[in-house]
Design an enzyme around this catalytic site. Structure first.
Site, PDB file in Angstrom:
ATOM      1  N   GLY A   9       7.644  -0.072   6.524  1.00  0.00           N
ATOM      2  CA  GLY A   9       8.302   0.937   7.125  1.00  0.00           C
ATOM      3  C   GLY A   9       8.498   0.760   8.689  1.00  0.00           C
ATOM      4  O   GLY A   9       9.554   1.245   9.137  1.00  0.00           O
ATOM      5  N   ASN A  10       7.398  -0.100   9.272  1.00  0.00           N
ATOM      6  CA  ASN A  10       7.524  -0.405  10.859  1.00  0.00           C
ATOM      7  C   ASN A  10       8.660  -1.011  11.060  1.00  0.00           C
ATOM      8  O   ASN A  10       9.082  -1.424  12.199  1.00  0.00           O
ATOM      9  CB  ASN A  10       6.298  -0.662  11.295  1.00  0.00           C
ATOM     10  CG  ASN A  10       5.802  -2.143  10.534  1.00  0.00           C
ATOM     11  OD1 ASN A  10       6.120  -2.249   9.369  1.00  0.00           O
ATOM     12  ND2 ASN A  10       5.188  -3.048  11.412  1.00  0.00           N
ATOM     13  N   LYS A 126       2.971  11.780  -5.884  1.00  0.00           N
ATOM     14  CA  LYS A 126       3.645  11.263  -4.856  1.00  0.00           C
ATOM     15  C   LYS A 126       4.475  12.215  -3.789  1.00  0.00           C
ATOM     16  O   LYS A 126       5.236  12.700  -4.280  1.00  0.00           O
ATOM     17  CB  LYS A 126       4.757  10.209  -5.316  1.00  0.00           C
ATOM     18  CG  LYS A 126       5.471   9.336  -4.041  1.00  0.00           C
ATOM     19  CD  LYS A 126       4.683   8.388  -3.249  1.00  0.00           C
ATOM     20  CE  LYS A 126       5.309   7.853  -2.059  1.00  0.00           C
ATOM     21  NZ  LYS A 126       4.455   6.910  -1.414  1.00  0.00           N
ATOM     22  N   LYS A 210       7.407   1.039  -3.625  1.00  0.00           N
ATOM     23  CA  LYS A 210       8.363   0.076  -3.017  1.00  0.00           C
ATOM     24  C   LYS A 210       7.808  -1.521  -3.259  1.00  0.00           C
ATOM     25  O   LYS A 210       8.373  -2.404  -3.572  1.00  0.00           O
ATOM     26  CB  LYS A 210       8.822   0.130  -1.457  1.00  0.00           C
ATOM     27  CG  LYS A 210       7.736  -0.115  -0.646  1.00  0.00           C
ATOM     28  CD  LYS A 210       7.935  -0.063   0.805  1.00  0.00           C
ATOM     29  CE  LYS A 210       7.236  -0.296   2.009  1.00  0.00           C
ATOM     30  NZ  LYS A 210       6.340  -1.387   1.747  1.00  0.00           N
ATOM     31  N   LYS A 272      -0.175  -2.865  -2.372  1.00  0.00           N
ATOM     32  CA  LYS A 272       0.376  -4.072  -2.042  1.00  0.00           C
ATOM     33  C   LYS A 272      -0.522  -5.056  -2.674  1.00  0.00           C
ATOM     34  O   LYS A 272       0.039  -6.106  -3.027  1.00  0.00           O
ATOM     35  CB  LYS A 272       0.190  -4.119  -0.284  1.00  0.00           C
ATOM     36  CG  LYS A 272       0.970  -2.993   0.160  1.00  0.00           C
ATOM     37  CD  LYS A 272       0.843  -3.167   1.799  1.00  0.00           C
ATOM     38  CE  LYS A 272       1.279  -1.851   2.283  1.00  0.00           C
ATOM     39  NZ  LYS A 272       2.912  -1.450   1.942  1.00  0.00           N
TER      40      LYS A 272
END
Length: 312
Positions: A9-10, A126, A210, A272
């Site tokens: 996101g960053n 979520k 994602k 992740k």
């Protein structure tokens, strides 16, 4: 090598920013300068990206309008794939122009198959969108059948299922584009979740993680290397303690041991790590988790937390 790069996101919106178009485009351009270096070195690249803040803003805009009917979550995800994909394409166009490189990029609005019987649909968990008061939450539950939860005194927030991704529906198209030496942007925001019914495929109100979708994208495109870019240089164990340690190159068994011990946050680093492990366990050469500014060093094997597969 063929690389699948999952932008965090960053790379699109940094903490404290308002989400203005100019801010997001500047962030994306900076990210694409790094990716442009990899493309210039001859790597085939597939990009995926997050969309959490952007979907949240769309949901907030919808909630503020009494006249325009709200769109379902799968439509909102498709919108973000379009405009984030545009920002990446525009940035790459300028990066490649400045470098005098003849590479073209394109975005694919991507559907991702999920199982309608996935256990996630029985227990939505979520969070999506902005915070509201209890009155708004209860109204949405009674009128629309949504599920809302109170979040640590900050207000009420909608929660939706987060099922496991099974297949990239446009994988043949994406692979055709890669073979034609196109840089492809796909499965943004985890992809648009679809289920198969007797009447055909249909979108469903859910959010796919994602990084899990990025893993499936990397597998479906036969990528050699899966890079997960986030806001830290390395995965850490014993985070925030005197024994804090950065993981450099680790085996599958070692990092799975840390997972089992609960070393990684369930809603942040754990997905992740799990996605990186899945990629290498099922045939990928190498996965790396690192920060955006370390991406070129990571490809050289000089940065990040590296998990190697049996074929590396």
């Amino acid at each position: 090598m063929r690389l699948t790069i999952a932008l965090g996101g960053n790379a699109i919106l940094k903490p404290g920013q308002k989400g203005r178009a100019s801010e997001q485009l500047a962030n994306v351009y900076q990210s694409c300068q790094q990716i442009g270096e990899l493309a210039a070195a001859g790597h085939e690249i597939v990009i995926t990206h997050g969309n959490g803040p952007q979907v949240g803003n769309i949901l907030l805009q919808q909630a503020s309008s009494q006249e325009i009917p709200a769109l379902p979550l799968d439509f909102c995800g498709a919108q973000t794939q379009g405009f984030i994909g545009y920002m990446i394409q525009n940035s790459l166009l300028n990066v490649f122009r400045d470098k005098n490189i003849n590479i073209h990029s394109t975005s694919v609005v991507t559907q991702v198959l999920v199982d309608e019987d996935d256990s996630a649909f029985k227990q939505p968990s979520k969070p999506v969108g902005p915070f509201f008061d209890q009155e708004h939450a209860l109204k949405q539950e009674s009128e629309k059948g949504e599920k809302w939860v109170e979040d640590s005194g900050r207000g009420w927030r909608r929660v939706v299922p987060s099922p496991e991704p099974l297949k990239i529906m446009e994988k043949e198209l994406i692979n055709d584009l890669i073979e034609k030496k196109r840089l492809v942007i796909a499965a943004g925001g985890g992809g648009i979740p679809v289920v198969e019914t007797e009447a055909g495929f249909k979108g469903i109100e859910a959010v796919i993680d994602k990084d899990r979708a990025g893993c499936i994208l990397a597998q479906n495109t036969n990528s050699d290397f899966f890079l997960i870019l986030t806001d830290v240089d390395n995965v850490m164990i014993n985070y925030g303690t005197a024994e804090e340690k950065a993981l450099k190159e680790v085996s599958i068994s070692e990092i799975e041991k840390h997972l089992a011990e609960g070393q990684f946050g369930k809603g942040s680093m754990a997905p992740k790590v799990e996605s990186a492990v899945k990629f290498v366990r099922e045939g990928g050469r190498k996965a790396v988790i690192t920060s955006l500014d370390k991406v070129r060093a990571a490809v050289r094997g000089e940065a990040g937390t590296i998990i190697r597969g049996n074929n590396s």
